[in-house]
Design a protein around this motif. Structure first.
Motif, PDB file in Angstrom:
ATOM      1  N   ILE A  93       0.973  -1.119  -0.154  1.00 41.59           N
ATOM      2  CA  ILE A  93      -0.091   0.076  -0.098  1.00 41.59           C
ATOM      3  C   ILE A  93       0.919   1.290   0.121  1.00 41.59           C
ATOM      4  CG2 ILE A  93      -2.088  -0.993   1.079  1.00 41.59           C
ATOM      5  CD1 ILE A  93      -0.969   0.084   3.715  1.00 41.59           C
ATOM      6  N   ASN A  94       0.293   2.302  -0.410  1.00 43.32           N
ATOM      7  CA  ASN A  94       1.261   3.967  -0.440  1.00 43.32           C
ATOM      8  C   ASN A  94       1.037   4.288   0.905  1.00 43.32           C
ATOM      9  OD1 ASN A  94      -1.248   4.882  -0.731  1.00 43.32           O
ATOM     10  ND2 ASN A  94      -1.277   5.188  -2.945  1.00 43.32           N
ATOM     11  N   GLU A  95       1.311   5.435   0.900  1.00 47.46           N
ATOM     12  CA  GLU A  95       1.256   6.364   2.016  1.00 47.46           C
ATOM     13  C   GLU A  95       0.072   6.803   2.516  1.00 47.46           C
ATOM     14  OE1 GLU A  95       2.267   9.330  -1.156  1.00 47.46           O
ATOM     15  OE2 GLU A  95       2.673   7.162  -0.824  1.00 47.46           O
ATOM     16  N   HIS A  96      -0.845   6.666   1.390  1.00 43.06           N
ATOM     17  CA  HIS A  96      -2.380   6.940   1.878  1.00 43.06           C
ATOM     18  C   HIS A  96      -3.038   5.745   2.219  1.00 43.06           C
ATOM     19  CE1 HIS A  96      -1.408  10.964   0.457  1.00 43.06           C
ATOM     20  NE2 HIS A  96      -1.037  10.693  -0.837  1.00 43.06           N
ATOM     21  N   ARG A  97      -2.404   4.538   2.376  1.00 44.91           N
ATOM     22  CA  ARG A  97      -3.210   3.133   2.685  1.00 44.91           C
ATOM     23  C   ARG A  97      -4.103   3.063   1.451  1.00 44.91           C
ATOM     24  NH1 ARG A  97      -2.933   5.705   7.779  1.00 44.91           N
ATOM     25  NH2 ARG A  97      -1.777   4.492   9.317  1.00 44.91           N
ATOM     26  N   GLN A  98      -3.616   3.101   0.358  1.00 44.71           N
ATOM     27  CA  GLN A  98      -4.352   2.695  -0.761  1.00 44.71           C
ATOM     28  C   GLN A  98      -3.490   1.700  -1.704  1.00 44.71           C
ATOM     29  OE1 GLN A  98      -4.783   6.436  -2.788  1.00 44.71           O
ATOM     30  NE2 GLN A  98      -6.926   6.896  -2.024  1.00 44.71           N
ATOM     31  N   PRO A  99      -3.842   0.786  -2.383  1.00 46.26           N
ATOM     32  CA  PRO A  99      -3.277  -0.213  -2.865  1.00 46.26           C
ATOM     33  C   PRO A  99      -2.212   0.376  -3.894  1.00 46.26           C
ATOM     34  CG  PRO A  99      -5.649  -0.932  -3.067  1.00 46.26           C
ATOM     35  CD  PRO A  99      -5.414   0.474  -2.563  1.00 46.26           C
ATOM     36  N   ASP A 100      -1.038  -0.101  -3.972  1.00 50.63           N
ATOM     37  CA  ASP A 100       0.258   0.306  -4.794  1.00 50.63           C
ATOM     38  C   ASP A 100       0.457  -0.907  -5.816  1.00 50.63           C
ATOM     39  OD1 ASP A 100       2.292   0.894  -6.105  1.00 50.63           O
ATOM     40  OD2 ASP A 100       3.808   1.100  -4.450  1.00 50.63           O
ATOM     41  N   ASN A 338       6.887  -3.528   6.515  1.00 47.11           N
ATOM     42  CA  ASN A 338       5.629  -3.124   7.369  1.00 47.11           C
ATOM     43  C   ASN A 338       5.702  -3.439   9.003  1.00 47.11           C
ATOM     44  OD1 ASN A 338       2.826  -1.695   7.210  1.00 47.11           O
ATOM     45  ND2 ASN A 338       1.994  -3.498   7.395  1.00 47.11           N
ATOM     46  N   THR A 339       6.998  -3.536   9.205  1.00 54.03           N
ATOM     47  CA  THR A 339       6.786  -3.678  10.653  1.00 54.03           C
ATOM     48  C   THR A 339       6.154  -2.383  11.506  1.00 54.03           C
ATOM     49  OG1 THR A 339       8.215  -4.113  12.549  1.00 54.03           O
ATOM     50  CG2 THR A 339       9.205  -2.977  10.732  1.00 54.03           C
ATOM     51  N   ARG A 340       5.253  -2.898  12.478  1.00 54.18           N
ATOM     52  CA  ARG A 340       5.023  -1.637  13.350  1.00 54.18           C
ATOM     53  C   ARG A 340       5.715  -1.498  14.664  1.00 54.18           C
ATOM     54  NH1 ARG A 340       3.442   0.033   9.410  1.00 54.18           N
ATOM     55  NH2 ARG A 340       3.349   1.584  10.550  1.00 54.18           N
ATOM     56  N   VAL A 341       6.786  -1.993  14.703  1.00 55.01           N
ATOM     57  CA  VAL A 341       7.750  -1.477  16.037  1.00 55.01           C
ATOM     58  C   VAL A 341       8.162   0.012  15.500  1.00 55.01           C
ATOM     59  CG1 VAL A 341       9.819  -1.929  16.947  1.00 55.01           C
ATOM     60  CG2 VAL A 341       8.473  -4.092  16.179  1.00 55.01           C
ATOM     61  N   ILE A 342       8.339   0.439  14.423  1.00 56.90           N
ATOM     62  CA  ILE A 342       8.570   1.646  13.997  1.00 56.90           C
ATOM     63  C   ILE A 342       7.446   2.735  14.789  1.00 56.90           C
ATOM     64  CG2 ILE A 342       9.903   0.989  12.028  1.00 56.90           C
ATOM     65  CD1 ILE A 342       7.387   1.990  10.386  1.00 56.90           C
ATOM     66  N   ASP A 343       6.402   2.215  15.107  1.00 54.72           N
ATOM     67  CA  ASP A 343       5.465   3.111  15.431  1.00 54.72           C
ATOM     68  C   ASP A 343       5.805   3.436  16.905  1.00 54.72           C
ATOM     69  OD1 ASP A 343       4.258   2.932  13.145  1.00 54.72           O
ATOM     70  OD2 ASP A 343       2.548   1.621  13.903  1.00 54.72           O
ATOM     71  N   ILE A 344       6.236   2.476  17.569  1.00 52.68           N
ATOM     72  CA  ILE A 344       6.597   2.689  18.942  1.00 52.68           C
ATOM     73  C   ILE A 344       7.830   3.474  19.071  1.00 52.68           C
ATOM     74  CG2 ILE A 344       7.737   1.468  21.149  1.00 52.68           C
ATOM     75  CD1 ILE A 344       6.524  -0.991  20.272  1.00 52.68           C
ATOM     76  N   LEU A 345       8.720   3.418  17.983  1.00 50.79           N
ATOM     77  CA  LEU A 345      10.090   4.324  17.807  1.00 50.79           C
ATOM     78  C   LEU A 345       9.667   5.917  17.543  1.00 50.79           C
ATOM     79  CD1 LEU A 345      12.466   1.904  15.951  1.00 50.79           C
ATOM     80  CD2 LEU A 345      12.794   2.885  17.926  1.00 50.79           C
TER      81      LEU A 345
END
Length: 430
Positions: A93-100, A338-345
């Motif tokens: 998906i792209n930065e707008h959460r749309q299919p790439d 797409n790891t979501r660990v980066i959201d914690i960081l």
């Protein structure tokens, strides 16, 4: 002049486009019994496979060696003699959460330059219902000048790879198959049945097969979202979520989902393909998107919980430092997609908190390229004000709580995202 579908298994020559987590295991299995060429755009990837190595760790050297009829290339022209093409490129998906669909469209253009009358093209990449025939086929027709279901034919057999899973491998996972005509469908089903020991399920159409794949991960995403929401509720009530789940799990039909971060190339991505198509036809999906929003918020929630614990203990200071254990999207796997660990960081960074990341599975160069993060090789003892166990790699389990706590200062917080250790051994967990 129309060409009827006459391809059979005795004459098949397979070209696999994309040699990642999905394509390589597929190419290896086919390469054990059919002339097969694997195409990848990365010369480094081609070189390592030719040398008998797989950096994704999905196929071991012994299995690579068994694929005696498999060759690797970066040049699409080397696939010109193939008559069955299988596409296994990513569908992010792209930065707008749309299919790439960029990689899929590029692969379709490549197919258009290769496909000949009588050939069949099979797609494995996860898409929304209709994408194969609405997006990919017109590109192939435009480039090749051939007519769909008259000159060439198509199939769809969605991938079901689970990265890092050593038990559920490609041959042991039942495969959904489909084809653009009854004859094509039977061929596609027979082709996969020849390598899939678990058997196949022949769907009535390509659209049904596409839909079946995309809802597999949508269902899992929603189930995890429910458990994540329960964890938020129980945390406010002062109840341990794991205790509740263990108690509820004593009933035979209670599903054993656990709270956590939802990333990766499938569960955190595929639902957006379905919601995109739903919105195209005028339906606004509420439950699916609500689940996505909740799961996407869990990284920030974890960071917030860590900050609260640090504040209560008095270790939230100007020069404090946090250690994040794990960066990949799941345990015992080098996959960083797409790891979501980066959201914690990111959330901790917004508070001005410096972080070190340690992950024995992650490729440091890849982490730096994808996320601007350079994992450290070895954390120093007694150096951190908080430690977040973000991914349950076996190395962390083997370390045990005491060795992990030794990396922190005497009053450091230990937060266990993955519930790897008992409740009484940590300061907080989901």
């Amino acid at each position: 002049m129309a060409v009827s579908f006459t391809l059979d298994l005795d004459r098949v020559r397979i070209g696999v486009i994309g040699l990642g987590y999905v394509g390589l295991p597929l190419a290896v299995e086919f390469g054990k019994g059919y002339p097969t060429i694997g195409l990848d755009i990365s010369q480094a990837r081609v070189d390592e496979l030719r040398a008998g190595r797989d950096s994704s760790l999905e196929v071991d050297p012994a299995d690579l060696a068994k694929a005696s009829q498999l060759a690797y290339t970066r040049d699409p022209r080397d696939l010109a003699d193939c008559n069955c093409y299988i596409v296994t490129v990513p569908t992010p998906i792209n930065e707008h959460r749309q299919p790439d669909l960029g990689p899929l469209e590029s692969a379709s253009r490549t197919l258009g330059s290769l496909v000949a009358p009588g050939d069949v093209v099979i797609f494995e990449s996860t898409v929304y219902p209709g994408a194969t025939e609405e997006v990919c086929i017109p590109i192939i027709e435009g480039v090749s000048g051939l007519v769909y279901n008259r000159d060439f034919f198509a199939g769809y057999s969605p991938e079901r790879i689970n990265p890092g899973d050593r038990e559920h491998r490609l041959p042991t996972i039942k495969k959904v198959t489909s084809g653009s005509t009854p004859e094509t469908a039977r061929f596609v089903d027979a082709l996969y049945r020849s390598i899939i020991t678990a058997g196949t399920h022949l769907a009535s159409s390509i659209r049904v097969a596409e839909a079946a794949k995309v809802i597999e991960n949508t269902q899992r995403d929603l189930n995890i979202a429910l458990i994540n929401e329960l964890a938020l509720i129980f945390n406010r009530l002062g109840i341990d979520t794991q205790e509740v789940l263990e108690a509820a799990g004593t009933k035979w039909n209670f599903l054993p989902f656990r709270p956590g971060l939802v990333g990766g190339h499938c569960i955190g991505v595929d639902p957006y393909y379905l919601t995109h198509k739903a919105q195209q036809i005028g339906y606004h999906p509420e439950i699916i998107l609500a689940g996505r929003r909740l799961n996407d918020s869990m990284g920030a929630y974890v960071a917030g919980q860590v900050i609260k614990l640090m504040t209560r203990r008095g270790c939230l200071k100007r020069d404090c430092k946090v250690l994040i254990l794990g960066l990949t999207f799941k345990e015992n796997c080098p996959d960083l997609r797409n790891t979501r660990v980066i959201d914690i960081l990111a959330e901790l960074g917004d508070y001005g908190i410096a972080c070190d990341v340690h992950d024995p599975w992650a490729n440091p160069a890849e982490a730096e390229h994808e996320y601007g993060i350079r994992p450290i090789a070895e954390p120093r003892e007694a150096s951190y004000d908080a430690i977040v166990l973000a991914v349950a790699h076996r190395q962390f389990a083997e370390m045990g709580v005491e060795r992990i706590r030794a990396l922190g200062k005497p009053d450091a917080i230990l937060y266990d995202v993955k519930q790897l250790f008992p409740r009484e051994a940590v300061d907080g967990r989901l």
